[in-house]
Design a protein around this motif. Structure first.
Motif, PDB file in Angstrom:
ATOM      1  N   GLN B  34     -91.339 -14.431 -62.190  1.00 45.71           N
ATOM      2  CA  GLN B  34     -91.669 -15.553 -63.262  1.00 45.71           C
ATOM      3  C   GLN B  34     -90.790 -16.982 -62.944  1.00 45.71           C
ATOM      4  O   GLN B  34     -91.286 -17.967 -63.041  1.00 45.71           O
ATOM      5  CB  GLN B  34     -91.509 -15.209 -64.611  1.00 45.71           C
ATOM      6  N   THR B  35     -89.657 -16.674 -62.116  1.00 44.59           N
ATOM      7  CA  THR B  35     -88.654 -17.737 -61.890  1.00 44.59           C
ATOM      8  C   THR B  35     -89.399 -18.744 -61.013  1.00 44.59           C
ATOM      9  O   THR B  35     -89.220 -19.909 -61.083  1.00 44.59           O
ATOM     10  CB  THR B  35     -87.220 -17.209 -61.323  1.00 44.59           C
ATOM     11  N   GLY B  36     -90.306 -18.050 -60.167  1.00 46.94           N
ATOM     12  CA  GLY B  36     -90.927 -19.092 -59.156  1.00 46.94           C
ATOM     13  C   GLY B  36     -91.986 -19.862 -59.693  1.00 46.94           C
ATOM     14  O   GLY B  36     -92.369 -21.059 -59.454  1.00 46.94           O
ATOM     15  N   LEU B  37     -92.550 -19.301 -61.119  1.00 49.49           N
ATOM     16  CA  LEU B  37     -93.732 -19.902 -61.560  1.00 49.49           C
ATOM     17  C   LEU B  37     -93.357 -20.934 -62.685  1.00 49.49           C
ATOM     18  O   LEU B  37     -93.804 -21.882 -62.717  1.00 49.49           O
ATOM     19  CB  LEU B  37     -94.852 -18.834 -62.206  1.00 49.49           C
ATOM     20  N   ALA B  38     -92.496 -20.478 -63.515  1.00 48.98           N
ATOM     21  CA  ALA B  38     -92.068 -21.181 -64.632  1.00 48.98           C
ATOM     22  C   ALA B  38     -91.256 -22.563 -64.288  1.00 48.98           C
ATOM     23  O   ALA B  38     -90.156 -22.525 -64.093  1.00 48.98           O
ATOM     24  CB  ALA B  38     -91.076 -20.430 -65.608  1.00 48.98           C
ATOM     25  N   LYS B  39     -91.931 -23.697 -64.115  1.00 43.80           N
ATOM     26  CA  LYS B  39     -91.402 -25.083 -63.831  1.00 43.80           C
ATOM     27  C   LYS B  39     -91.891 -25.886 -64.843  1.00 43.80           C
ATOM     28  O   LYS B  39     -92.618 -25.527 -65.750  1.00 43.80           O
ATOM     29  CB  LYS B  39     -92.084 -25.400 -62.579  1.00 43.80           C
ATOM     30  N   GLU B  40     -91.265 -26.922 -64.755  1.00 46.29           N
ATOM     31  CA  GLU B  40     -91.537 -28.089 -65.674  1.00 46.29           C
ATOM     32  C   GLU B  40     -92.918 -28.386 -65.673  1.00 46.29           C
ATOM     33  O   GLU B  40     -93.624 -28.428 -64.716  1.00 46.29           O
ATOM     34  CB  GLU B  40     -90.502 -29.310 -65.553  1.00 46.29           C
ATOM     35  N   SER B  42     -95.452 -26.791 -66.930  1.00 48.17           N
ATOM     36  CA  SER B  42     -96.322 -25.431 -66.792  1.00 48.17           C
ATOM     37  C   SER B  42     -96.554 -25.300 -68.275  1.00 48.17           C
ATOM     38  O   SER B  42     -95.998 -25.421 -69.154  1.00 48.17           O
ATOM     39  CB  SER B  42     -95.822 -24.285 -66.060  1.00 48.17           C
ATOM     40  N   GLU B  43     -97.900 -24.926 -68.728  1.00 47.94           N
ATOM     41  CA  GLU B  43     -98.099 -24.278 -69.782  1.00 47.94           C
ATOM     42  C   GLU B  43     -98.543 -22.865 -69.977  1.00 47.94           C
ATOM     43  O   GLU B  43     -98.825 -22.262 -69.110  1.00 47.94           O
ATOM     44  CB  GLU B  43     -99.457 -25.143 -70.217  1.00 47.94           C
ATOM     45  N   LYS B  56    -111.785 -15.447 -74.070  1.00 48.11           N
ATOM     46  CA  LYS B  56    -111.236 -16.802 -74.617  1.00 48.11           C
ATOM     47  C   LYS B  56    -110.012 -16.957 -73.906  1.00 48.11           C
ATOM     48  O   LYS B  56    -108.872 -16.133 -73.725  1.00 48.11           O
ATOM     49  CB  LYS B  56    -111.219 -16.509 -75.819  1.00 48.11           C
ATOM     50  N   GLU B  57    -109.824 -18.409 -73.724  1.00 48.10           N
ATOM     51  CA  GLU B  57    -108.446 -18.857 -73.293  1.00 48.10           C
ATOM     52  C   GLU B  57    -107.938 -20.139 -74.187  1.00 48.10           C
ATOM     53  O   GLU B  57    -108.724 -20.850 -74.850  1.00 48.10           O
ATOM     54  CB  GLU B  57    -108.409 -19.399 -71.879  1.00 48.10           C
ATOM     55  N   ILE B  58    -106.714 -19.405 -74.890  1.00 46.59           N
ATOM     56  CA  ILE B  58    -106.301 -20.400 -75.948  1.00 46.59           C
ATOM     57  C   ILE B  58    -104.968 -20.868 -75.521  1.00 46.59           C
ATOM     58  O   ILE B  58    -104.016 -20.298 -74.638  1.00 46.59           O
ATOM     59  CB  ILE B  58    -106.082 -19.544 -77.083  1.00 46.59           C
ATOM     60  N   ASN B  59    -104.724 -22.412 -75.519  1.00 51.43           N
ATOM     61  CA  ASN B  59    -103.481 -22.959 -75.022  1.00 51.43           C
ATOM     62  C   ASN B  59    -102.573 -22.825 -76.030  1.00 51.43           C
ATOM     63  O   ASN B  59    -102.869 -23.223 -77.337  1.00 51.43           O
ATOM     64  CB  ASN B  59    -103.798 -24.582 -74.620  1.00 51.43           C
ATOM     65  N   GLN B 125     -99.875 -15.970 -70.084  1.00 53.37           N
ATOM     66  CA  GLN B 125     -99.658 -16.196 -68.915  1.00 53.37           C
ATOM     67  C   GLN B 125     -99.142 -17.693 -68.612  1.00 53.37           C
ATOM     68  O   GLN B 125     -99.205 -18.430 -69.509  1.00 53.37           O
ATOM     69  CB  GLN B 125    -100.755 -16.090 -67.975  1.00 53.37           C
ATOM     70  N   THR B 126     -98.406 -18.043 -67.435  1.00 56.91           N
ATOM     71  CA  THR B 126     -98.002 -19.259 -67.221  1.00 56.91           C
ATOM     72  C   THR B 126     -99.153 -20.079 -66.465  1.00 56.91           C
ATOM     73  O   THR B 126     -99.273 -19.368 -65.292  1.00 56.91           O
ATOM     74  CB  THR B 126     -96.657 -19.285 -66.513  1.00 56.91           C
ATOM     75  N   LYS B 127     -99.521 -21.150 -66.895  1.00 57.94           N
ATOM     76  CA  LYS B 127    -100.634 -21.876 -66.129  1.00 57.94           C
ATOM     77  C   LYS B 127    -100.092 -22.923 -65.740  1.00 57.94           C
ATOM     78  O   LYS B 127     -99.123 -23.889 -66.329  1.00 57.94           O
ATOM     79  CB  LYS B 127    -101.671 -22.299 -66.920  1.00 57.94           C
ATOM     80  N   SER B 128     -99.615 -23.066 -64.415  1.00 55.59           N
ATOM     81  CA  SER B 128     -98.911 -24.414 -63.777  1.00 55.59           C
ATOM     82  C   SER B 128     -99.786 -25.612 -63.782  1.00 55.59           C
ATOM     83  O   SER B 128    -100.869 -25.547 -63.912  1.00 55.59           O
ATOM     84  CB  SER B 128     -98.756 -24.006 -62.212  1.00 55.59           C
TER      85      SER B 128
END
Lengths: 179, 139
Positions: B34-40, B42-43, B56-59, B125-128
């Motif tokens: 996750q450290t690679g994915l979690a950037k500023e 990202s949602e 369904k996808e919920i923000n 999930q983290t969505k970049s």
């Protein structure tokens, strides 16, 4: 030496005790609010006893009989799948740990391995069904309870086992006297 | 008390320590990933799947107030999913074990709510953010 009939009765006795214990455990309302899905795994006592008193082949029989009967008496296909995978993995682990020898490892280590590997096996199946391996992130919570109950069960089995050995000893003596 | 100490052998402790380490292994791998994915930028997205199909996808990032999503399956089984601020939970379900309801609110990436009887999974999930697509041009 156990005769064939004695061994059969002993296997049946252990298996039926394990079934009763797992049914009783199912009736206990869930005790840990912070870890849904966790269980004490009391039936592990019987697996430990079988491992320490029977040959590997007979211990496997005890585990299989327990699994099938517990599934028939109020389980579903999916719970059978979980308990079967957990039981298989934990049995293999316990067997390997026990191979280290009684001078190195006591029944506490064996039962703790069994408890944790049972959780690992179940979560593997769960992550396979849910198709996401993030289910395994739940492992620390489950294995915390698994280790605690594994140690407790190890102590209990230690006490029980010393008594069972004595019973064997007395029974053998009685047989010798009768002849 | 001394009797208990006598029961425990040295390898018991080694085994228990090993088991503790093993149980944290998936966690370590995941946080490394996750450290690679979690950037500023990202949602966080909650993805609800049934039978591996995304329903369904919920923000979750920036979500305010309370939303209720009703997931009804073909055979009448239902899961009521509540999104409250940036958290999500299963509020009610008619599954036998209620494990999903007991899990409560989740809000961190990688956390899941699973209802195995209904084959329903809620996964965060983290969505970049869109900014990341620009980086690919480097070569």
């Amino acid at each position: 030496m156990m005769t064939k009939n004695q061994r059969l009765v002993y296997i049946a006795l252990l298996a039926s005790q394990a079934v009763v214990i797992s049914l009783l455990e199912r009736a206990i309302p869930f005790p840990f609010a912070f870890a849904p899905g966790a269980k004490l795994g009391l039936a592990n006592i019987i697996t430990c006893m079988a491992l320490y008193t029977l040959s590997t082949k007979d211990a496997i029989k005890v585990v299989i009989i327990r699994l099938i009967l517990a599934a028939l008496l109020g389980g579903t296909i999916s719970t059978f799948l979980y308990s079967a995978s957990g039981a298989a993995l934990s049995f293999i682990g316990m067997l390997l740990v026990k191979k280290l020898g009684p001078s190195r490892v006591s029944i506490i280590g064996v039962s703790t391995t069994g408890a944790v590997l049972h959780n690992v096996g179940q979560l593997c199946i769960a992550s396979w069904i849910a198709q996401t391996w993030t289910v395994l992130l739940y492992l620390p919570v489950l294995s915390f309870i698994g280790i605690l109950s594994g140690v407790a069960i190890g102590i209990v089995a230690n006490y029980l086992l010393s008594h069972v050995e004595k019973l064997h000893y007395y029974r053998d003596l009685q047989e010798l006297n009768q002849i | 008390m001394k009797a208990y100490y006598h029961m425990i052998k040295r390898w018991d402790i080694i085994i228990i320590v090993l088991l503790v380490l093993i149980s944290f292994l998936p966690f370590a791998i995941f946080s490394y990933q996750q450290t690679g994915l979690a950037k500023e930028g990202s949602e966080l997205v909650a993805i609800i799947t049934v039978d591996n199909e995304v329903i369904k996808e919920i923000n979750l990032t920036g979500h305010e107030g309370t939303d209720i999503h009703e997931i009804v399956l073909d055979d009448g089984d239902y899961n009521t999913i509540e999104v409250k601020n940036e958290q999500i939970r299963v509020k009610a379900a008619n599954c036998p074990d209620q494990v999903d309801v007991l899990t409560g609110f989740v809000s961190k990436p990688g956390q899941t709510i699973i209802c195995l009887p209904h084959r329903l999974v809620v996964e965060i999930q983290t969505k970049s953010g869109e900014t990341e697509e620009d980086i690919i041009v480097s070569s």
